[in-house]
Design a protein around this motif. Structure first.
Motif, PDB file in Angstrom:
ATOM      1  N   LEU A  20       0.842  -1.188   0.000  1.00  0.00           N
ATOM      2  CA  LEU A  20       0.000   0.000   0.000  1.00  0.00           C
ATOM      3  C   LEU A  20       0.880   1.242   0.000  1.00  0.00           C
ATOM      4  CD1 LEU A  20      -2.688  -0.973   2.668  1.00  0.00           C
ATOM      5  CD2 LEU A  20      -2.590  -1.559   0.232  1.00  0.00           C
ATOM      6  N   SER A  21       0.374   2.277  -0.655  1.00  0.00           N
ATOM      7  CA  SER A  21       1.071   3.565  -0.694  1.00  0.00           C
ATOM      8  C   SER A  21       0.163   4.646  -0.142  1.00  0.00           C
ATOM      9  CB  SER A  21       1.450   3.928  -2.135  1.00  0.00           C
ATOM     10  OG  SER A  21       2.315   2.973  -2.698  1.00  0.00           O
ATOM     11  N   CYS A  22       0.758   5.584   0.548  1.00  0.00           N
ATOM     12  CA  CYS A  22       0.039   6.757   1.038  1.00  0.00           C
ATOM     13  C   CYS A  22       0.801   7.976   0.540  1.00  0.00           C
ATOM     14  CB  CYS A  22      -0.043   6.742   2.552  1.00  0.00           C
ATOM     15  SG  CYS A  22      -0.821   8.218   3.268  1.00  0.00           S
ATOM     16  N   ALA A  23       0.325   8.546  -0.538  1.00  0.00           N
ATOM     17  CA  ALA A  23       0.954   9.733  -1.115  1.00  0.00           C
ATOM     18  C   ALA A  23       0.393  10.970  -0.440  1.00  0.00           C
ATOM     19  CB  ALA A  23       0.699   9.782  -2.609  1.00  0.00           C
ATOM     20  N   PHE A  29       6.289  16.940   5.089  1.00  0.00           N
ATOM     21  CA  PHE A  29       6.318  15.488   5.275  1.00  0.00           C
ATOM     22  C   PHE A  29       7.390  15.072   6.274  1.00  0.00           C
ATOM     23  CE2 PHE A  29       5.419  11.234   3.979  1.00  0.00           C
ATOM     24  CZ  PHE A  29       6.631  10.547   3.947  1.00  0.00           C
ATOM     25  N   ASP A  30       8.573  15.682   6.160  1.00  0.00           N
ATOM     26  CA  ASP A  30       9.714  15.277   6.991  1.00  0.00           C
ATOM     27  C   ASP A  30       9.471  15.503   8.484  1.00  0.00           C
ATOM     28  OD1 ASP A  30      12.333  16.431   4.674  1.00  0.00           O
ATOM     29  OD2 ASP A  30      10.808  14.861   4.553  1.00  0.00           O
ATOM     30  N   ALA A  72       9.138   4.917   4.569  1.00  0.00           N
ATOM     31  CA  ALA A  72       8.847   6.238   4.014  1.00  0.00           C
ATOM     32  C   ALA A  72       9.855   6.602   2.941  1.00  0.00           C
ATOM     33  CB  ALA A  72       8.860   7.286   5.117  1.00  0.00           C
ATOM     34  N   ASP A  73       9.366   7.265   1.912  1.00  0.00           N
ATOM     35  CA  ASP A  73      10.225   7.810   0.863  1.00  0.00           C
ATOM     36  C   ASP A  73      10.090   9.324   0.928  1.00  0.00           C
ATOM     37  OD1 ASP A  73      11.383   8.784  -1.482  1.00  0.00           O
ATOM     38  OD2 ASP A  73      10.800   7.021  -2.639  1.00  0.00           O
ATOM     39  N   THR A  78       5.856   9.990   0.482  1.00  0.00           N
ATOM     40  CA  THR A  78       4.990   8.803   0.463  1.00  0.00           C
ATOM     41  C   THR A  78       5.413   7.803   1.532  1.00  0.00           C
ATOM     42  OG1 THR A  78       4.547   9.064  -1.907  1.00  0.00           O
ATOM     43  CG2 THR A  78       4.164   6.884  -0.965  1.00  0.00           C
ATOM     44  N   VAL A  79       4.411   7.231   2.175  1.00  0.00           N
ATOM     45  CA  VAL A  79       4.640   6.155   3.137  1.00  0.00           C
ATOM     46  C   VAL A  79       4.075   4.868   2.543  1.00  0.00           C
ATOM     47  CG1 VAL A  79       3.951   5.250   5.389  1.00  0.00           C
ATOM     48  CG2 VAL A  79       4.703   7.623   5.180  1.00  0.00           C
ATOM     49  N   TYR A  80       4.817   3.788   2.730  1.00  0.00           N
ATOM     50  CA  TYR A  80       4.407   2.489   2.210  1.00  0.00           C
ATOM     51  C   TYR A  80       4.098   1.525   3.344  1.00  0.00           C
ATOM     52  CZ  TYR A  80       6.615   4.413  -1.951  1.00  0.00           C
ATOM     53  OH  TYR A  80       6.960   5.218  -3.014  1.00  0.00           O
ATOM     54  N   LEU A  81       3.215   0.601   3.068  1.00  0.00           N
ATOM     55  CA  LEU A  81       2.951  -0.492   3.987  1.00  0.00           C
ATOM     56  C   LEU A  81       3.066  -1.780   3.188  1.00  0.00           C
ATOM     57  CD1 LEU A  81       2.156  -1.182   6.918  1.00  0.00           C
ATOM     58  CD2 LEU A  81      -0.206  -1.371   6.108  1.00  0.00           C
ATOM     59  N   GLN A  82       4.189  -2.466   3.359  1.00  0.00           N
ATOM     60  CA  GLN A  82       4.399  -3.738   2.694  1.00  0.00           C
ATOM     61  C   GLN A  82       3.741  -4.821   3.535  1.00  0.00           C
ATOM     62  OE1 GLN A  82       6.076  -4.522  -0.341  1.00  0.00           O
ATOM     63  NE2 GLN A  82       5.092  -6.491   0.071  1.00  0.00           N
ATOM     64  N   MET A  83       2.794  -5.522   2.933  1.00  0.00           N
ATOM     65  CA  MET A  83       2.040  -6.541   3.655  1.00  0.00           C
ATOM     66  C   MET A  83       2.348  -7.907   3.052  1.00  0.00           C
ATOM     67  SD  MET A  83      -1.607  -4.561   4.094  1.00  0.00           S
ATOM     68  CE  MET A  83      -2.041  -4.794   2.395  1.00  0.00           C
ATOM     69  N   SER A  84       2.816  -8.802   3.881  1.00  0.00           N
ATOM     70  CA  SER A  84       3.159 -10.149   3.418  1.00  0.00           C
ATOM     71  C   SER A  84       2.417 -11.170   4.279  1.00  0.00           C
ATOM     72  CB  SER A  84       4.672 -10.367   3.510  1.00  0.00           C
ATOM     73  OG  SER A  84       5.380  -9.399   2.778  1.00  0.00           O
TER      74      SER A  84
END
Length: 125
Positions: A20-23, A29-30, A72-73, A78-84
């Motif tokens: 998931l991405s949260c733009a 942001f920082d 976070a990038d 953008t913040v990501y949520l890698q779900m496995s």
């Protein structure tokens, strides 16, 4: 204007993965804290994960520890949520939230000022 756009949801089989991405836009942001929450229809929302952008401190709910990773990038705000290792019980509407100018790791959604519209994750058994 503050905006949070969640994306990346979809239908996946149990054991699969999604990112998931949260733009975000409209705030520094920082200097913010970002959280991911999820809500099942007819039930209240629950905190999934959170990150303090400036320090990299993270939080994971017990039910996702070892399976989900938040990152976070800064260049893309953008913040990501890698779900496995997804499970059927992970099925929910996932949304991100932000609290600008905050370096505290927040678990409760009431600390957040802005919320995105959410992206649906459906895990089939």
């Amino acid at each position: 204007e503050v905006q949070l756009q969640a994306s990346g949801g979809g239908l996946v089989q149990a054991g699969g993965s999604l990112r998931l991405s949260c733009a975000t836009s409209g705030f520094t942001f920082d200097a913010s804290s970002i959280g991911w929450f999820r809500q099942v229809s007819g039930k209240g929302s629950e905190g999934v994960s959170a990150i303090v952008i400036s320090t990299g401190s993270t939080y994971y709910a017990d039910f996702v520890k070892g399976r989900f990773t938040i990152s976070a990038d800064n260049a893309k705000n953008t913040v990501y949520l890698q779900m496995s290792s997804l499970k059927p019980e992970d099925t929910a509407l996932y949304f991100c939230a932000a609290t600008p100018n905050d370096s505290t790791l927040h678990v409760n959604k009431y600390w957040y000022s802005y919320f995105g519209q959410g992206t649906q994750v459906t895990v089939s058994s």
